[in-house]
Design an enzyme around this catalytic site. Sequence first.
Site, PDB file in Angstrom:
ATOM      1  N   TYR A  53       0.714  -1.278  -0.216  1.00  0.00           N
ATOM      2  CA  TYR A  53       0.087   0.078  -0.149  1.00  0.00           C
ATOM      3  C   TYR A  53       0.902   1.294   0.001  1.00  0.00           C
ATOM      4  O   TYR A  53       0.400   2.259  -0.584  1.00  0.00           O
ATOM      5  CB  TYR A  53      -1.095   0.027   1.235  1.00  0.00           C
ATOM      6  CG  TYR A  53      -2.044  -1.254   0.848  1.00  0.00           C
ATOM      7  CD1 TYR A  53      -3.075  -0.699   0.116  1.00  0.00           C
ATOM      8  CD2 TYR A  53      -2.128  -2.276   1.484  1.00  0.00           C
ATOM      9  CE1 TYR A  53      -4.238  -1.733  -0.302  1.00  0.00           C
ATOM     10  CE2 TYR A  53      -3.300  -3.115   1.074  1.00  0.00           C
ATOM     11  CZ  TYR A  53      -4.111  -2.734   0.281  1.00  0.00           C
ATOM     12  OH  TYR A  53      -5.098  -3.570   0.237  1.00  0.00           O
ATOM     13  N   HIS A 104     -14.615   2.065  -0.292  1.00  0.00           N
ATOM     14  CA  HIS A 104     -13.624   1.160   0.042  1.00  0.00           C
ATOM     15  C   HIS A 104     -12.339   1.586   0.701  1.00  0.00           C
ATOM     16  O   HIS A 104     -11.444   1.084   0.784  1.00  0.00           O
ATOM     17  CB  HIS A 104     -13.287   0.491  -1.295  1.00  0.00           C
ATOM     18  CG  HIS A 104     -14.112  -0.513  -1.954  1.00  0.00           C
ATOM     19  ND1 HIS A 104     -14.169  -0.960  -3.153  1.00  0.00           N
ATOM     20  CD2 HIS A 104     -15.303  -0.904  -1.248  1.00  0.00           C
ATOM     21  CE1 HIS A 104     -15.179  -1.642  -3.673  1.00  0.00           C
ATOM     22  NE2 HIS A 104     -15.908  -1.714  -2.401  1.00  0.00           N
ATOM     23  N   CYS A 112      -6.218   3.362  13.115  1.00  0.00           N
ATOM     24  CA  CYS A 112      -5.467   2.295  14.299  1.00  0.00           C
ATOM     25  C   CYS A 112      -6.497   1.194  14.894  1.00  0.00           C
ATOM     26  O   CYS A 112      -7.707   1.419  15.259  1.00  0.00           O
ATOM     27  CB  CYS A 112      -5.258   3.336  15.543  1.00  0.00           C
ATOM     28  SG  CYS A 112      -4.511   2.438  17.036  1.00  0.00           S
ATOM     29  N   SER A 172     -16.163  -2.810 -13.069  1.00  0.00           N
ATOM     30  CA  SER A 172     -16.324  -4.023 -13.732  1.00  0.00           C
ATOM     31  C   SER A 172     -17.889  -4.622 -13.381  1.00  0.00           C
ATOM     32  O   SER A 172     -18.101  -5.621 -14.118  1.00  0.00           O
ATOM     33  CB  SER A 172     -15.251  -5.036 -13.147  1.00  0.00           C
ATOM     34  OG  SER A 172     -15.407  -5.477 -11.745  1.00  0.00           O
TER      35      SER A 172
END
Length: 234
Positions: A53, A104, A112, A172
């Site tokens: 990430y 998302h 945290c 999609s």
Amino acid sequence: MIDIVVLTGAGLSAESGLRTFRDSGGLWEDHAVEDVATPAAFRRNPDLVHRFYNERRRQARSAQPNAAHRALARLSRQPGVLVVTQNVDDLLDRAGAQGVIHMHGALNRGICAACGNRFAVTGDLATADPCPACGAAALRPDIVWFGEMPQQMELIMGALQTARTFAAIGTSGQVYPAAGFVEIANGSGADCVEINLDPHRSSPLFHRHIAGPATTTVPAWVDEVIGPAASGDR
């Protein structure tokens, strides 16, 4: 009341250079989903997940909003419009979009796991980093992983039931619950439009299909909905 709900997917940001998940060059190609996008993966190997990430965050920071982002930003400033994105980049926000729901999560936020504090992230996250609120070394990206509940679903579901127009752009249609939004909107009487590079596998619940690159199709659709932009607002 919400009149227009827009759902965006990875195809919106593809022309800004961010790779989509489900094409042949998709981001998951070098990493199994089970290794980087589940709570179990983070428990098993948090260093790998953070590296994954961190790289995505750097890529997103280097990308720039395109004409489709800017057109949706213009639309979002109209009353009664809700923009929902499955994307975790901040290109819509940087384009000036208002009230975007990142269902998302977002790469530029951390959370945290110990105290629930959410905070802005501008650089990299590491396993040993302390929480700015409680000090615990329990930070993770504020990303909704597979098996977790998307954010602000109650607000989204309510909007889908009142909207007169639902547009799905660059998605999609394979990832739930977002893939089911058209069914809810259609069942509530909304006019449903799909804007996608290749809509051949799309749901018959859409009343209209617009095919082509987002940077041309989305501005044209927004012009159709709210009128052409001023020359300095594109």
